[in-house]
Design an enzyme around this catalytic site. Structure first.
Site, PDB file in Angstrom:
ATOM      1  N   MET A   1     -17.567  40.375 -58.305  1.00 53.39           N
ATOM      2  CA  MET A   1     -18.165  41.056 -59.266  1.00 53.39           C
ATOM      3  C   MET A   1     -18.427  42.942 -58.870  1.00 53.39           C
ATOM      4  O   MET A   1     -19.999  43.369 -59.723  1.00 53.39           O
ATOM      5  CB  MET A   1     -19.801  40.283 -58.898  1.00 53.39           C
ATOM      6  CG  MET A   1     -19.417  38.670 -58.682  1.00 53.39           C
ATOM      7  SD  MET A   1     -21.420  38.162 -58.037  1.00 53.39           S
ATOM      8  CE  MET A   1     -21.163  35.998 -58.532  1.00 53.39           C
ATOM      9  N   SER A   2     -17.640  43.371 -57.970  1.00 49.89           N
ATOM     10  CA  SER A   2     -17.655  44.940 -58.176  1.00 49.89           C
ATOM     11  C   SER A   2     -16.447  45.543 -57.585  1.00 49.89           C
ATOM     12  O   SER A   2     -15.790  44.928 -58.773  1.00 49.89           O
ATOM     13  CB  SER A   2     -18.415  43.947 -56.172  1.00 49.89           C
ATOM     14  OG  SER A   2     -17.383  44.393 -56.023  1.00 49.89           O
TER      15      SER A   2
ATOM     16  N   HIS B   1     -23.296  31.317 -51.531  1.00 50.36           N
ATOM     17  CA  HIS B   1     -23.186  32.650 -50.964  1.00 50.36           C
ATOM     18  C   HIS B   1     -23.611  32.315 -49.609  1.00 50.36           C
ATOM     19  O   HIS B   1     -22.869  33.359 -48.643  1.00 50.36           O
ATOM     20  CB  HIS B   1     -24.784  33.166 -51.192  1.00 50.36           C
ATOM     21  CG  HIS B   1     -24.840  35.175 -51.248  1.00 50.36           C
ATOM     22  ND1 HIS B   1     -23.475  35.685 -51.344  1.00 50.36           N
ATOM     23  CD2 HIS B   1     -25.818  35.574 -49.917  1.00 50.36           C
ATOM     24  CE1 HIS B   1     -24.355  37.072 -50.339  1.00 50.36           C
ATOM     25  NE2 HIS B   1     -25.465  36.987 -49.888  1.00 50.36           N
TER      26      HIS B   1
ATOM     27  N   HIS C   1     -30.980  46.757 -45.079  1.00 46.86           N
ATOM     28  CA  HIS C   1     -31.230  48.090 -44.863  1.00 46.86           C
ATOM     29  C   HIS C   1     -31.007  48.877 -46.134  1.00 46.86           C
ATOM     30  O   HIS C   1     -30.462  48.590 -47.260  1.00 46.86           O
ATOM     31  CB  HIS C   1     -30.019  48.307 -44.017  1.00 46.86           C
ATOM     32  CG  HIS C   1     -28.793  48.073 -44.668  1.00 46.86           C
ATOM     33  ND1 HIS C   1     -28.277  49.181 -44.945  1.00 46.86           N
ATOM     34  CD2 HIS C   1     -27.966  47.174 -44.174  1.00 46.86           C
ATOM     35  CE1 HIS C   1     -26.558  49.041 -45.305  1.00 46.86           C
ATOM     36  NE2 HIS C   1     -26.525  47.730 -44.798  1.00 46.86           N
TER      37      HIS C   1
ATOM     38  N   ASN D   1     -14.151  32.008 -50.674  1.00 48.16           N
ATOM     39  CA  ASN D   1     -14.393  30.910 -51.063  1.00 48.16           C
ATOM     40  C   ASN D   1     -13.564  30.443 -51.857  1.00 48.16           C
ATOM     41  O   ASN D   1     -12.407  31.381 -52.706  1.00 48.16           O
ATOM     42  CB  ASN D   1     -15.532  30.748 -51.591  1.00 48.16           C
ATOM     43  CG  ASN D   1     -15.831  32.365 -52.533  1.00 48.16           C
ATOM     44  OD1 ASN D   1     -16.037  33.245 -52.579  1.00 48.16           O
ATOM     45  ND2 ASN D   1     -15.290  31.449 -54.147  1.00 48.16           N
TER      46      ASN D   1
ATOM     47  N   HIS E   1     -24.275  47.173 -57.515  1.00 49.99           N
ATOM     48  CA  HIS E   1     -23.581  46.086 -57.519  1.00 49.99           C
ATOM     49  C   HIS E   1     -24.654  46.692 -59.745  1.00 49.99           C
ATOM     50  O   HIS E   1     -25.742  46.522 -59.398  1.00 49.99           O
ATOM     51  CB  HIS E   1     -24.032  44.786 -57.241  1.00 49.99           C
ATOM     52  CG  HIS E   1     -23.086  44.448 -55.853  1.00 49.99           C
ATOM     53  ND1 HIS E   1     -23.701  44.891 -54.569  1.00 49.99           N
ATOM     54  CD2 HIS E   1     -21.970  44.143 -55.846  1.00 49.99           C
ATOM     55  CE1 HIS E   1     -23.116  44.704 -53.739  1.00 49.99           C
ATOM     56  NE2 HIS E   1     -21.527  44.542 -54.262  1.00 49.99           N
TER      57      HIS E   1
ATOM     58  N   TYR F   1     -24.900  44.035 -60.788  1.00 49.50           N
ATOM     59  CA  TYR F   1     -25.932  42.865 -61.629  1.00 49.50           C
ATOM     60  C   TYR F   1     -27.139  42.770 -60.711  1.00 49.50           C
ATOM     61  O   TYR F   1     -27.999  41.841 -60.766  1.00 49.50           O
ATOM     62  CB  TYR F   1     -25.202  41.503 -60.705  1.00 49.50           C
ATOM     63  CG  TYR F   1     -25.291  41.429 -59.097  1.00 49.50           C
ATOM     64  CD1 TYR F   1     -26.484  41.343 -58.691  1.00 49.50           C
ATOM     65  CD2 TYR F   1     -23.398  40.949 -58.668  1.00 49.50           C
ATOM     66  CE1 TYR F   1     -25.856  41.530 -56.703  1.00 49.50           C
ATOM     67  CE2 TYR F   1     -23.152  41.336 -57.769  1.00 49.50           C
ATOM     68  CZ  TYR F   1     -23.955  41.713 -56.204  1.00 49.50           C
ATOM     69  OH  TYR F   1     -24.216  41.111 -55.015  1.00 49.50           O
TER      70      TYR F   1
HETATM   71  N1  HPA Z   1     -17.457  34.722 -57.955  1.00 48.35           N
HETATM   72  C1  HPA Z   1     -17.532  36.103 -57.666  1.00 48.35           C
HETATM   73  N2  HPA Z   1     -17.714  36.642 -57.326  1.00 48.35           N
HETATM   74  C2  HPA Z   1     -17.072  36.203 -55.587  1.00 48.35           C
HETATM   75  C3  HPA Z   1     -16.923  34.786 -54.876  1.00 48.35           C
HETATM   76  C4  HPA Z   1     -17.036  34.155 -56.376  1.00 48.35           C
HETATM   77  O1  HPA Z   1     -16.387  32.828 -56.643  1.00 48.35           O
HETATM   78  N3  HPA Z   1     -16.639  34.495 -53.944  1.00 48.35           N
HETATM   79  C5  HPA Z   1     -17.355  35.816 -53.516  1.00 48.35           C
HETATM   80  N4  HPA Z   1     -17.574  37.057 -54.276  1.00 48.35           N
END
Ligand code: HPA
Length: 274
Positions: free
Chosen positions: A212-213, A248, A62, A236, A84, A86
């Site tokens: 990463m944020s 992901h 979206h 995770n 982000h 990235y």
């Molecule tokens: N590393 C980086 N970013 C992430 C991770 C990870 O293991 N899990 C969710 N976002």
């Protein structure tokens, strides 16, 4: 040339053509919680595409937008969709939403994200109050000429994730019967996940979770004097800790699984933090 500050004030004026609501709390919500923006009462929705200085979003699904209105009895500004590093934006661009939220008048900011668990007691599905961060993204959103109208050249980050808000959040969690942990969040730029060696290094450095944020937004918020509450959903086990490769899909599965609890927590926080 139009300056960042002029652009920001144009964005404020653009918002003000739609809504005169002065938010108390800003929300920047990570994976799985974006729907909270749809729960806002009497919403004014402004597409990022209509906001000067906002990058054109590459986020799939979206188009991003800012939602102003009421949530849990409080005045809020919700960023539906975040930027982000990235994706290729500058860190300053990543922080543009926070700056707008701050200029609109918010004094509190709630940020959430998904993160890999590094500390051994952090399991997928756990919620973690962020107590501090380690910035390994390779830059800082405040680099360049300081915008003195927003904040000081050398902002203090020693209470970046406000201790008092964390105390309130723990009390809310207890009342809501939601277990929460607490820990240090580190971030690299991404988009590749970390290597096992990087995760070992992070553990040695004192990081409990990795993502990463969030860090650029929090730095920009602190610069403006906003008080920040950050929450990670451990989605995770970080690289090399679990037996399976990172994906992901796993991140999304976990955020889906805890979506209900996490959103209940966020709504209770919105209603109760001061
Ligand atoms: N590393 C980086 N970013 C992430 C991770 C990870 O293991 N899990 C969710 N976002």
């Amino acid at each position: 040339m139009i300056t960042v500050l002029e652009q920001l004030d144009e964005a404020v004026q653009r918002v003000r053509t739609q809504s005169d609501l002065v938010p108390e709390i800003g929300l920047i919500l990570g994976s799985g919680l974006g729907f909270i923006g749809d729960r806002v009462d009497q919403p004014a929705r402004i597409a990022y595409a209509d906001l000067p200085g906002f990058p054109v979003s590459t986020v799939e699904g979206h188009a991003g937008r800012l939602v102003l209105g009421h949530l849990a009895g409080r005045r809020v500004a919700v960023m539906q969709g975040r930027f982000h590093y990235y994706e290729g934006y500058s860190l300053e661009q990543v922080a543009v939403g926070v700056r707008l939220i701050g200029r609109l008048g918010a004094r509190l900011l709630i940020v959430t994200n998904a993160a890999g668990g590094i500390r051994e007691d952090l399991m997928p599905g756990d919620l973690m109050l962020i107590s501090d961060h380690i910035n390994l993204m390779g830059g800082n959103p405040l680099m360049g000429r300081n915008l003195a109208a927003l904040g000081p050249r050398f902002p203090d980050l020693s209470d970046a994730y406000c201790r008092k808000l964390r105390e309130q959040a723990r009390a809310v969690a207890e009342r809501e019967n939601i277990p929460v942990r607490e820990g240090v969040y580190a971030a690299f730029s991404g988009p590749s996940y970390e290597t096992p060696a990087e995760i070992r290094a992070l553990r040695t450095l004192g990081a409990d979770a990795v993502g990463m944020s969030t860090i650029p937004e929090v730095i920009a918020a602190c610069h403006m004097g906003l008080k920040v509450l950050g929450i990670s959903c451990i989605s995770n086990l970080a690289a090399g800790i679990g037996k399976t490769p990172l994906s992901h899909d796993e991140v999304q599965e976990t955020t889906q699984r805890v979506q209900e609890t996490f959103s209940r927590f966020v709504l209770a926080l919105v209603g109760q933090i001061r």
